[in-house]
Design a protein around this motif. Structure first.
Motif, mmCIF file in Angstrom:
data_model
loop_
_atom_site.group_PDB
_atom_site.id
_atom_site.type_symbol
_atom_site.label_atom_id
_atom_site.label_comp_id
_atom_site.label_asym_id
_atom_site.label_seq_id
_atom_site.Cartn_x
_atom_site.Cartn_y
_atom_site.Cartn_z
ATOM 1 N N UNK A 101 0.806 -1.231 0.000
ATOM 2 C CA UNK A 101 0.000 0.000 0.000
ATOM 3 C C UNK A 101 0.838 1.281 0.000
ATOM 4 N N UNK A 102 1.976 1.294 0.724
ATOM 5 C CA UNK A 102 2.812 2.504 0.746
ATOM 6 C C UNK A 102 3.394 2.755 -0.647
ATOM 7 N N UNK A 103 3.916 1.706 -1.268
ATOM 8 C CA UNK A 103 4.539 1.844 -2.585
ATOM 9 C C UNK A 103 3.517 2.178 -3.663
ATOM 10 N N UNK A 104 2.353 1.527 -3.596
ATOM 11 C CA UNK A 104 1.334 1.764 -4.627
ATOM 12 C C UNK A 104 0.729 3.153 -4.485
ATOM 13 N N UNK A 105 0.589 3.616 -3.248
ATOM 14 C CA UNK A 105 0.085 4.967 -3.032
ATOM 15 C C UNK A 105 1.125 5.996 -3.484
ATOM 16 N N UNK A 106 2.400 5.748 -3.167
ATOM 17 C CA UNK A 106 3.466 6.643 -3.648
ATOM 18 C C UNK A 106 3.447 6.655 -5.177
ATOM 19 N N UNK A 107 3.257 5.484 -5.775
ATOM 20 C CA UNK A 107 3.232 5.369 -7.242
ATOM 21 C C UNK A 107 2.078 6.161 -7.841
ATOM 22 N N UNK A 108 0.920 6.067 -7.200
ATOM 23 C CA UNK A 108 -0.247 6.803 -7.668
ATOM 24 C C UNK A 108 0.014 8.312 -7.626
ATOM 25 N N UNK A 109 0.495 8.779 -6.468
ATOM 26 C CA UNK A 109 0.726 10.220 -6.320
ATOM 27 C C UNK A 109 1.843 10.712 -7.239
ATOM 28 N N UNK A 110 2.900 9.929 -7.373
ATOM 29 C CA UNK A 110 4.030 10.347 -8.225
ATOM 30 C C UNK A 110 3.583 10.393 -9.690
ATOM 31 N N UNK A 111 2.936 9.334 -10.141
ATOM 32 C CA UNK A 111 2.539 9.261 -11.554
ATOM 33 C C UNK A 111 1.498 10.332 -11.868
ATOM 34 N N UNK A 112 0.633 10.579 -10.918
ATOM 35 C CA UNK A 112 -0.412 11.586 -11.108
ATOM 36 C C UNK A 112 0.200 12.989 -11.188
ATOM 37 N N UNK A 113 1.390 13.154 -10.609
ATOM 38 C CA UNK A 113 2.102 14.439 -10.703
ATOM 39 C C UNK A 113 3.016 14.457 -11.922
ATOM 40 N N UNK A 114 2.809 13.505 -12.830
ATOM 41 C CA UNK A 114 3.594 13.407 -14.076
ATOM 42 C C UNK A 114 5.054 13.071 -13.822
ATOM 43 N N UNK A 115 5.348 12.450 -12.699
ATOM 44 C CA UNK A 115 6.718 11.981 -12.492
ATOM 45 C C UNK A 115 6.879 10.651 -13.226
ATOM 46 N N UNK A 116 8.062 10.485 -13.801
ATOM 47 C CA UNK A 116 8.385 9.243 -14.504
ATOM 48 C C UNK A 116 8.687 8.193 -13.416
ATOM 49 N N UNK A 117 7.770 7.262 -13.236
ATOM 50 C CA UNK A 117 7.745 6.440 -12.009
ATOM 51 C C UNK A 117 7.873 4.953 -12.299
ATOM 52 N N UNK A 118 8.779 4.304 -11.579
ATOM 53 C CA UNK A 118 8.920 2.846 -11.689
ATOM 54 C C UNK A 118 8.725 2.234 -10.304
ATOM 55 N N UNK A 119 7.903 1.200 -10.236
ATOM 56 C CA UNK A 119 7.713 0.482 -8.965
ATOM 57 C C UNK A 119 8.304 -0.926 -9.115
ATOM 58 N N UNK A 120 9.213 -1.259 -8.213
ATOM 59 C CA UNK A 120 9.867 -2.578 -8.265
ATOM 60 C C UNK A 120 9.355 -3.416 -7.091
ATOM 61 N N UNK A 121 8.895 -4.633 -7.387
ATOM 62 C CA UNK A 121 8.401 -5.530 -6.323
ATOM 63 C C UNK A 121 8.968 -6.927 -6.599
ATOM 64 N N UNK A 122 9.476 -7.586 -5.554
ATOM 65 C CA UNK A 122 10.095 -8.899 -5.789
ATOM 66 C C UNK A 122 9.099 -10.057 -5.735
ATOM 67 N N UNK A 123 7.975 -9.830 -5.033
ATOM 68 C CA UNK A 123 6.998 -10.927 -4.919
ATOM 69 C C UNK A 123 5.664 -10.446 -5.484
ATOM 70 N N UNK A 124 4.583 -10.687 -4.741
ATOM 71 C CA UNK A 124 3.270 -10.264 -5.245
ATOM 72 C C UNK A 124 3.018 -8.805 -4.869
ATOM 73 N N UNK A 125 2.473 -8.024 -5.792
ATOM 74 C CA UNK A 125 2.092 -6.652 -5.460
ATOM 75 C C UNK A 125 1.000 -6.697 -4.394
ATOM 76 N N UNK A 126 1.046 -5.717 -3.495
ATOM 77 C CA UNK A 126 0.058 -5.687 -2.412
ATOM 78 C C UNK A 126 0.703 -5.907 -1.056
ATOM 79 N N UNK A 127 1.833 -6.624 -1.034
ATOM 80 C CA UNK A 127 2.528 -6.856 0.231
ATOM 81 C C UNK A 127 1.677 -7.610 1.238
ATOM 82 N N UNK A 128 1.895 -7.319 2.505
ATOM 83 C CA UNK A 128 1.178 -8.051 3.577
ATOM 84 C C UNK A 128 -0.338 -7.967 3.431
#
Ligand code: NAP
Length: 308
Positions: free
Chosen positions: A14-41
């Motif tokens: 949730x922290x990474x996906x929310x950061x991704x939402x806010x960053x991308x929505x601000x037109x930042x060129x955004x990459x999210x890296x996850x090693x397992x399943x998205x969503x975390x705990x």
């Protein structure tokens, strides 16, 4: 020419996906890296009932998928990779993964936390053979059987309630005579006829070779040792931050929680941290999501000041 992202977010809960939402929505060129399943705990949490708006049949898995889709809609990119090394000091940060190396002007670390072990004999040997750390993943195996749950916090009690849908009995073993879990969860658990409590007690040993047969318990007030026959034992005794990679690079507590200010800034310029990996009072989906939003906004301000 090599690509330089505005921000790389390490961790897709949730922290990474929310950061991704806010960053991308601000037109930042955004990459999210996850090693397992998205969503975390939260992806393995059955029911989310305290995230505002998450009423009626909102599972952790559903919420995670929606969060990911929403970040993607605004243009965040995703890769499934394991980060093995980071270079954080320079103006351009370097993230080395198993397959590729990525670069960015800012990094937001949101790798969360992992379940702590109960610390009893034979626990590791019987992991996956009766000992589990995830009710959503493993509850199915215990249909009609006897289940033990270790711990007295929100995780233990909410998962114990969930496990009553599967087990014949659910026995919560707690080291004190009072639960730490939210009062509303306590009430539900105390009113559930399938849940029994064993107080002031710790698990000393898990019995069995190829599968769990029972637990050796010790009452810490009386010293009395007893056996509990059980088919499954779910351990929920807290979580530890996934911060090993940053030891010696970023300031953290002795437990490994990374220290930030209220803008999610770490001691290294351009490096931000959000969610359960951070030293904080309340670890919930809502605080992880809020941290992520703040970190993305702070990263945007950092780039504006530093690079324009
Ligand atoms: P927690 O709040 O740290 O609780 C851990 C529990 O395990 C405590 O009851 C603790 O006992 C016990 N414990 C710790 N070490 C032990 C050991 N070695 N042997 C036996 N028992 C031990 O952890 P959590 O329940 O996993 O929750 C983690 C965070 O996530 C919390 O901030 C929580 O609020 C949040 N969370 C929220 C929800 C929700 O809101 N629905 C659901 C899950 C998690 P003591 O009480 O004696 O210390």
């Amino acid at each position: 020419m090599e690509h330089i992202y505005d921000t790389i977010i390490i961790g897709g809960g949730p922290a990474g996906l929310s950061a991704g939402l806010y960053a991308a929505r601000s037109k930042m060129d955004t990459l999210i890296i996850e090693r397992a399943a998205f969503g975390g705990q939260v992806a393995t949490t059955n029911e989310i009932d305290n995230y505002p708006g998450s009423i009626e049949n909102c599972t952790g898995a559903t919420l995670s998928v929606r969060m990911k889709e929403q970040a993607a809609e605004f243009g965040a990119l995703f890769v499934s990779e394991e980060v093995v090394e980071v270079e954080l000091e320079g103006d351009i940060k370097v993230v080395k993964c198993m397959r590729e190396t990525y670069k960015a002007k800012t990094i937001i670390i949101t790798t969360g936390a992992y379940p702590r072990l109960g610390g009893f004999k034979n626990e590791v040997e019987l992991r996956g053979k009766g000992i589990s750390y995830c009710a959503t993943c493993d509850a199915d195996f215990y249909e009609g059987l006897d289940i033990a749950v270790l711990g007295g916090g929100d995780s233990a009690i909410s998962e114990a309630i969930y496990l009553t849908k599967f087990g014949e009995t659910v026995t919560v073993i707690h080291r004190r005579d009072e639960l730490r879990a939210a009062k509303s969860l306590q009430e539900k658990a105390f009113n559930n006829p399938k849940i029994k409590f064993i107080w002031d007690t710790v698990v000393e040993e898990a019995k069995g070779e190829n599968g769990l047969e029972g637990l050796v318990l010790k009452n810490i007030k009386t010293g009395k040792v007893s056996d509990l026959k059980t088919d499954g034992c779910f351990v929920f005794v807290g979580y530890l931050p996934v911060s090993e990679l940053y030891k010696g690079k970023i300031t953290m507590t002795s437990r490994g929680d990374i220290i930030t200010d209220e803008e999610m800034k770490t001691n290294i310029p351009g490096v931000f941290v959000a969610g359960d990996i951070r030293e904080k009072l309340l670890r919930q989906v809502i605080t992880a999501a809020a941290d992520g939003a703040i970190a993305a906004t702070a990263a945007e301000h950092y780039i504006e000041n530093k690079f324009s």
